[in-house]
Design a protein around this motif. Structure first.
Motif, mmCIF file in Angstrom:
data_model
loop_
_atom_site.group_PDB
_atom_site.id
_atom_site.type_symbol
_atom_site.label_atom_id
_atom_site.label_comp_id
_atom_site.label_asym_id
_atom_site.label_seq_id
_atom_site.Cartn_x
_atom_site.Cartn_y
_atom_site.Cartn_z
ATOM 1 N N ILE A 22 0.840 -1.200 0.000
ATOM 2 C CA ILE A 22 0.000 0.000 0.000
ATOM 3 C C ILE A 22 0.876 1.253 0.000
ATOM 4 C CG2 ILE A 22 -1.657 1.308 1.396
ATOM 5 C CD1 ILE A 22 -2.788 -1.521 2.235
ATOM 6 N N GLU A 23 1.922 1.239 0.813
ATOM 7 C CA GLU A 23 2.852 2.372 0.866
ATOM 8 C C GLU A 23 3.556 2.574 -0.478
ATOM 9 O OE1 GLU A 23 7.185 3.123 2.819
ATOM 10 O OE2 GLU A 23 5.676 2.245 4.139
ATOM 11 N N LEU A 24 4.062 1.482 -1.073
ATOM 12 C CA LEU A 24 4.764 1.577 -2.357
ATOM 13 C C LEU A 24 3.877 2.131 -3.462
ATOM 14 C CD1 LEU A 24 6.837 -1.734 -2.520
ATOM 15 C CD2 LEU A 24 7.701 0.594 -2.297
ATOM 16 N N LYS A 25 2.591 1.836 -3.408
ATOM 17 C CA LYS A 25 1.655 2.322 -4.421
ATOM 18 C C LYS A 25 1.164 3.738 -4.118
ATOM 19 C CE LYS A 25 1.939 -1.147 -7.062
ATOM 20 N NZ LYS A 25 2.504 -0.977 -8.389
ATOM 21 N N GLY A 26 1.615 4.324 -3.000
ATOM 22 C CA GLY A 26 1.249 5.700 -2.658
ATOM 23 C C GLY A 26 -0.209 5.858 -2.257
ATOM 24 N N ILE A 27 -0.781 4.799 -1.709
ATOM 25 C CA ILE A 27 -2.191 4.817 -1.317
ATOM 26 C C ILE A 27 -2.292 5.161 0.164
ATOM 27 C CG2 ILE A 27 -4.276 3.412 -1.098
ATOM 28 C CD1 ILE A 27 -3.135 1.712 -3.442
ATOM 29 N N LYS A 28 -3.188 6.053 0.497
ATOM 30 C CA LYS A 28 -3.430 6.426 1.888
ATOM 31 C C LYS A 28 -4.517 5.533 2.468
ATOM 32 C CE LYS A 28 -1.527 10.868 1.870
ATOM 33 N NZ LYS A 28 -0.166 10.746 2.146
ATOM 34 N N ILE A 29 -4.231 4.912 3.597
ATOM 35 C CA ILE A 29 -5.226 4.085 4.281
ATOM 36 C C ILE A 29 -6.178 5.009 5.029
ATOM 37 C CG2 ILE A 29 -5.605 2.347 6.069
ATOM 38 C CD1 ILE A 29 -2.832 1.232 5.393
ATOM 39 N N ARG A 30 -7.464 4.841 4.753
ATOM 40 C CA ARG A 30 -8.497 5.632 5.440
ATOM 41 C C ARG A 30 -9.196 4.726 6.439
ATOM 42 N NH1 ARG A 30 -11.503 7.648 0.125
ATOM 43 N NH2 ARG A 30 -12.716 5.905 0.850
ATOM 44 N N GLU A 31 -9.663 5.321 7.518
ATOM 45 C CA GLU A 31 -10.377 4.553 8.538
ATOM 46 C C GLU A 31 -11.719 4.043 8.027
ATOM 47 O OE1 GLU A 31 -9.331 3.426 11.525
ATOM 48 O OE2 GLU A 31 -7.422 4.214 10.833
ATOM 49 N N VAL A 32 -12.380 4.845 7.205
ATOM 50 C CA VAL A 32 -13.696 4.475 6.670
ATOM 51 C C VAL A 32 -13.621 4.512 5.149
ATOM 52 C CG1 VAL A 32 -16.129 5.123 6.580
ATOM 53 C CG2 VAL A 32 -14.838 5.478 8.684
ATOM 54 N N GLY A 33 -14.278 3.561 4.511
ATOM 55 C CA GLY A 33 -14.347 3.577 3.052
ATOM 56 C C GLY A 33 -13.122 3.024 2.353
ATOM 57 N N PHE A 34 -12.386 2.151 3.028
ATOM 58 C CA PHE A 34 -11.172 1.581 2.463
ATOM 59 C C PHE A 34 -11.124 0.110 2.844
ATOM 60 C CE2 PHE A 34 -6.671 0.427 2.610
ATOM 61 C CZ PHE A 34 -6.196 0.992 1.447
ATOM 62 N N ALA A 35 -10.882 -0.759 1.883
ATOM 63 C CA ALA A 35 -10.815 -2.188 2.179
ATOM 64 C C ALA A 35 -9.807 -2.866 1.262
ATOM 65 C CB ALA A 35 -12.185 -2.835 1.999
ATOM 66 N N VAL A 36 -9.219 -3.945 1.778
ATOM 67 C CA VAL A 36 -8.283 -4.749 1.002
ATOM 68 C C VAL A 36 -8.689 -6.213 1.144
ATOM 69 C CG1 VAL A 36 -5.885 -5.471 0.724
ATOM 70 C CG2 VAL A 36 -6.391 -3.120 1.387
ATOM 71 N N SER A 37 -8.715 -6.895 0.011
ATOM 72 C CA SER A 37 -8.941 -8.342 0.059
ATOM 73 C C SER A 37 -7.776 -9.033 -0.644
ATOM 74 C CB SER A 37 -10.267 -8.733 -0.599
ATOM 75 O OG SER A 37 -10.196 -8.570 -1.998
ATOM 76 N N VAL A 38 -7.482 -10.228 -0.166
ATOM 77 C CA VAL A 38 -6.468 -11.075 -0.794
ATOM 78 C C VAL A 38 -7.146 -12.410 -1.077
ATOM 79 C CG1 VAL A 38 -4.231 -12.190 -0.556
ATOM 80 C CG2 VAL A 38 -4.603 -9.926 0.448
ATOM 81 N N ASN A 39 -7.132 -12.772 -2.348
ATOM 82 C CA ASN A 39 -7.770 -14.020 -2.776
ATOM 83 C C ASN A 39 -9.224 -14.098 -2.297
ATOM 84 O OD1 ASN A 39 -5.324 -14.788 -3.997
ATOM 85 N ND2 ASN A 39 -4.584 -15.572 -2.055
ATOM 86 N N GLU A 40 -9.912 -12.974 -2.451
ATOM 87 C CA GLU A 40 -11.346 -12.834 -2.171
ATOM 88 C C GLU A 40 -11.704 -12.900 -0.689
ATOM 89 O OE1 GLU A 40 -13.671 -15.313 -4.750
ATOM 90 O OE2 GLU A 40 -12.657 -14.569 -6.536
ATOM 91 N N GLU A 41 -10.724 -12.695 0.198
ATOM 92 C CA GLU A 41 -10.991 -12.627 1.632
ATOM 93 C C GLU A 41 -10.528 -11.274 2.150
ATOM 94 O OE1 GLU A 41 -9.991 -15.849 4.227
ATOM 95 O OE2 GLU A 41 -10.221 -17.309 2.613
ATOM 96 N N VAL A 42 -11.436 -10.548 2.821
ATOM 97 C CA VAL A 42 -11.104 -9.233 3.358
ATOM 98 C C VAL A 42 -10.076 -9.399 4.477
ATOM 99 C CG1 VAL A 42 -12.007 -7.209 4.563
ATOM 100 C CG2 VAL A 42 -13.337 -8.265 2.742
ATOM 101 N N VAL A 43 -9.064 -8.543 4.437
ATOM 102 C CA VAL A 43 -8.027 -8.548 5.468
ATOM 103 C C VAL A 43 -8.253 -7.337 6.376
ATOM 104 C CG1 VAL A 43 -5.541 -8.443 5.911
ATOM 105 C CG2 VAL A 43 -6.401 -9.642 3.878
ATOM 106 N N PRO A 44 -8.389 -7.542 7.690
ATOM 107 C CA PRO A 44 -8.587 -6.415 8.607
ATOM 108 C C PRO A 44 -7.379 -5.479 8.598
ATOM 109 C CG PRO A 44 -8.949 -8.526 9.730
ATOM 110 C CD PRO A 44 -8.380 -8.832 8.378
ATOM 111 N N LYS A 45 -7.624 -4.187 8.763
ATOM 112 C CA LYS A 45 -6.532 -3.198 8.779
ATOM 113 C C LYS A 45 -5.478 -3.552 9.829
ATOM 114 C CE LYS A 45 -9.216 0.726 7.097
ATOM 115 N NZ LYS A 45 -10.544 0.172 7.040
ATOM 116 N N SER A 46 -5.904 -4.142 10.924
ATOM 117 C CA SER A 46 -4.971 -4.494 11.998
ATOM 118 C C SER A 46 -3.960 -5.566 11.572
ATOM 119 C CB SER A 46 -5.741 -4.990 13.224
ATOM 120 O OG SER A 46 -6.475 -6.164 12.913
ATOM 121 N N LYS A 47 -4.198 -6.232 10.444
ATOM 122 C CA LYS A 47 -3.312 -7.298 9.962
ATOM 123 C C LYS A 47 -2.401 -6.864 8.810
ATOM 124 C CE LYS A 47 -5.174 -10.480 12.583
ATOM 125 N NZ LYS A 47 -4.504 -10.932 13.769
ATOM 126 N N TYR A 48 -2.556 -5.637 8.289
ATOM 127 C CA TYR A 48 -1.781 -5.203 7.117
ATOM 128 C C TYR A 48 -0.274 -5.302 7.346
ATOM 129 C CZ TYR A 48 -6.035 -3.050 5.101
ATOM 130 O OH TYR A 48 -7.285 -2.807 4.587
#
Length: 68
Positions: A22-48
């Motif tokens: 996320i850092e390398l791609k210059g993306i800002k993590i937002r508390e609301v309205g931001f999500a990441v999934s890996v292989n169709e499973e959502v990963v909690p922000k606390s695990k990034y």
């Protein structure tokens, strides 16, 4: 190694974490309205920081935008 980021094949360093990707791609993590999934499973922000990506992983980074 190669992963798929939002549907596009992308080269990333071996052992990269979600947080670093996320850092390398210059993306800002937002508390609301931001999500990441890996292989169709959502990963909690606390695990990034600890989630290590593997060859061929399919990563989707989504920004939810409200409007009306």
């Amino acid at each position: 190694m190669k992963i798929y980021l939002n549907g596009e094949e992308t080269d990333v360093p071996e052992g990269i974490t979600l947080a670093k990707l996320i850092e390398l791609k210059g993306i800002k993590i937002r508390e609301v309205g931001f999500a990441v999934s890996v292989n169709e499973e959502v990963v909690p922000k606390s695990k990034y920081e600890e989630y290590i990506l593997s060859e061929g992983d399919k990563v989707e980074i989504v920004h939810i935008v409200g409007g009306g």
